[in-house]
Design a protein around this motif. Structure first.
Motif, PDB file in Angstrom:
ATOM      1  N   LEU A 229       0.801  -1.216   0.000  1.00 53.92           N
ATOM      2  CA  LEU A 229       0.000   0.000   0.000  1.00 53.92           C
ATOM      3  C   LEU A 229       0.840   1.275   0.000  1.00 53.92           C
ATOM      4  N   ASP A 230       2.012   1.195   0.636  1.00 50.90           N
ATOM      5  CA  ASP A 230       2.883   2.362   0.832  1.00 50.90           C
ATOM      6  C   ASP A 230       2.173   3.475   1.594  1.00 50.90           C
ATOM      7  N   LEU A 231       1.252   3.085   2.507  1.00 52.30           N
ATOM      8  CA  LEU A 231       0.565   4.093   3.315  1.00 52.30           C
ATOM      9  C   LEU A 231       1.536   4.820   4.236  1.00 52.30           C
ATOM     10  N   ASP A 232       2.613   4.151   4.659  1.00 51.46           N
ATOM     11  CA  ASP A 232       3.584   4.834   5.505  1.00 51.46           C
ATOM     12  C   ASP A 232       4.161   6.046   4.794  1.00 51.46           C
ATOM     13  N   ILE A 233       4.509   5.892   3.538  1.00 50.19           N
ATOM     14  CA  ILE A 233       5.083   7.013   2.793  1.00 50.19           C
ATOM     15  C   ILE A 233       4.051   8.115   2.615  1.00 50.19           C
TER      16      ILE A 233
END
Length: 525
Positions: A229-233
């Protein structure tokens, strides 16, 4: 024996101490201290800037350090009061050998070592070995607040009860007091300081607290956690912008999991399946000019969990432990097609039995679920210690003893629906508290491809398993089918459970291959 210990240790060791009762080698100069007739060395202190200790118990609890302590009659080797540091021992005859790494203890003699199946069960179920477990039966991890004392020709295990176990919820700190305490425990340092900024709550709270200092020269470092998902970024970017922080984003390559996961396993000594994504980020922060702030343990100490409401209602201490264990081990599939007959039942029995043993000393404690999380935090702690460190200087404000003590005073009821932590964020980080985070409830978008599920990464996992008959014998038809069917392999990788078991089996096979000549393999069933 000492020669074999040293030859299997990292290069660059210097002799720090030698006396008739003990010898110590280190790659750096440990902190030394003295108090009356006692003196000692300590290493890996999680808390700095405090008065020097006056005893090994003081060093263990107030500095959260491991160390070696001398007085007129004895020598004491101790670990920290949370048991998070990798201090491992092996006893041969009347001598006790210790090391942060397993390999020097493995190579002490030519006697075959044995697989500790309880440790492998907990690596699967709890994501890390617990208590005194390592992957070798003959090598033991020093448990929280314990030590070995040598007096004359006598060698004995000793321990103490950390003061935070006496913390009661009758006068808990308010969320505002907790935030102020955490802010005070972030060291002051002139020059640049970095913050590992993820998309969660812990790092944004620490970032907001550090950024508000007048002398702050804070910069943010973010990476992808390979969740598809790359939600952290995405989330970290909005936090960095709101705090006015320059942000560096480390974007791993498509095959970075394949290229790096074995180095992660090696550095963490095969003791966690976490952090397979972390090595590109770790290599980047190794070159920092200043310290890195990391939010390790904040989640375990302060967030609400699924067992927090049920444990206080349990009919017995055993049931309370089982409730926490069920919540913490629920990620592992137990379907018959995943495992060979009897395997998952034995692993489950071994894992639950050792969890009961480790948690029995704190049965009835009002914060038992929090203490259970700290037991499983040993694997998480390998990231700041063995991936980010030792090359980078890492600050861990949540791991400060004062923060640990006060977090255990917060009643479980006050944590319901994360109310306590949300109040902390509203006070300590008001301009970023409501920004989107990876902790937000609700459905997440459908994940995209993960780097650990590329065809080449899956082929690497399968190659490890296919090359180890002993591990293949533990798997059921559904996973064995993936050895020769790339299509079935790709479908299994779409589900967290089967993929997790395949990774565990791959790690076990890789470990078996590395230590094949040193271990006597006894099948699990």
């Amino acid at each position: 024996m000492a020669e074999r210990l040293l030859s299997a240790s990292p290069r660059g060791l210097d002799e720090v101490h030698r006396s008739p009762m003990a010898a110590l080698w280190s790659t750096g100069e440990p902190e030394n201290w003295s108090a009356g007739p006692r003196s000692g060395y300590l290493w890996w202190p999680a808390a700095s800037g405090l008065p020097q200790p006056r005893s090994w118990q003081d060093a263990s609890e107030r500095r959260l350090a491991a160390g070696l302590v001398f007085d007129r009659e004895s020598v004491v080797l101790h670990t920290d009061a949370l048991g998070l540091h990798e201090l491992n021992v092996r006893r041969l005859g009347d001598a006790l050998y210790f090391s942060a790494r397993h390999d020097p203890l493995v190579e002490l003699d030519d006697t075959p070592l044995h697989v500790d199946w309880s440790a492998w069960a907990n690596l699967l179920l709890m994501t890390t070995p617990i208590g005194d477990q390592t992957l070798f039966s003959e090598i033991k991890h020093l448990e929280p607040a314990t030590a070995w004392r040598a007096t004359g020709d006598r060698l004995e295990r000793v321990g103490f009860e950390a003061s935070w176990l006496a913390a009661e919820p009758d006068d808990p700190p308010s969320p505002e007091e907790m935030v102020d305490l955490i802010a005070e425990r972030i060291p002051h340092r002139a020059g640049p300081v970095a913050i590992g900024l993820s998309g969660g709550w812990d790092s944004r709270l620490l970032a907001a607290l550090a950024a508000r200092r007048p002398e702050s020269r804070l910069e943010a470092w973010t990476t992808s956690t390979d969740d598809g998902l790359d939600l952290d970024i995405v989330c970290a970017r909005t936090v960095a912008e709101a705090l006015g922080l320059p942000q560096h984003v480390v974007t791993p390559g498509r095959e970075s999991w394949l290229e790096e996961h074995r180095e992660v396993w090696r550095r963490t000594q095969y003791q966690t399946l976490h952090h397979g994504w972390a090595m590109p980020y770790a290599r980047a922060v190794h070159g920092l000019r200043g310290p890195l702030i990391d939010g390790c343990l904040g989640d375990a100490l302060l967030r609400s969990r699924g067992d927090h409401e049920e444990v206080p209602l349990a009919a017995s201490h055993e049931q309370a432990r089982k409730i926490s264990w069920d919540v913490m081990s629920g990620h592992v599939p137990r379907h018959e097609e995943i495992w060979a007959p009897g395997v998952v039942d034995v692993l489950t029995d071994l894992g639950l039995s050792s969890f009961h043993r480790v948690m029995r000393p704190v049965e009835g404690h009002h914060a038992m679920p929090i203490l259970a999380r700290l037991v499983s935090s040993r694997g998480i702690f390998t990231s700041p210690t063995w991936l980010l460190g030792p090359e980078a200087e890492v600050w861990l404000p949540f791991a400060h003893p004062d923060v640990v003590t006060n977090s255990l005073r917060v009643p479980l009821a006050e944590r319901k629906d994360h109310a306590y932590y949300l109040a902390m964020l509203a006070y300590g980080a008001p301009n970023v508290a409501s920004l989107p985070s990876t902790n937000d409830p609700g459905e997440k978008p459908a994940p995209g491809p993960q780097r650990k599920t590329t065809p080449a990464a899956l082929a690497s996992i399968i190659e490890d398993i296919a090359g180890c008959e002993e591990v293949r014998a533990m798997l059921g038809p559904r996973l064995l089918g993936t050895l020769n069917d790339p299509g079935l392999r790709a479908r299994q990788a779409q589900w967290t459970g089967p993929l997790y078991v395949l990774q565990w089996a791959s790690m076990l096979a890789r470990w078996h291959g590395e230590y094949r000549s040193r271990i006597s393999w006894e099948p699990l069933v």
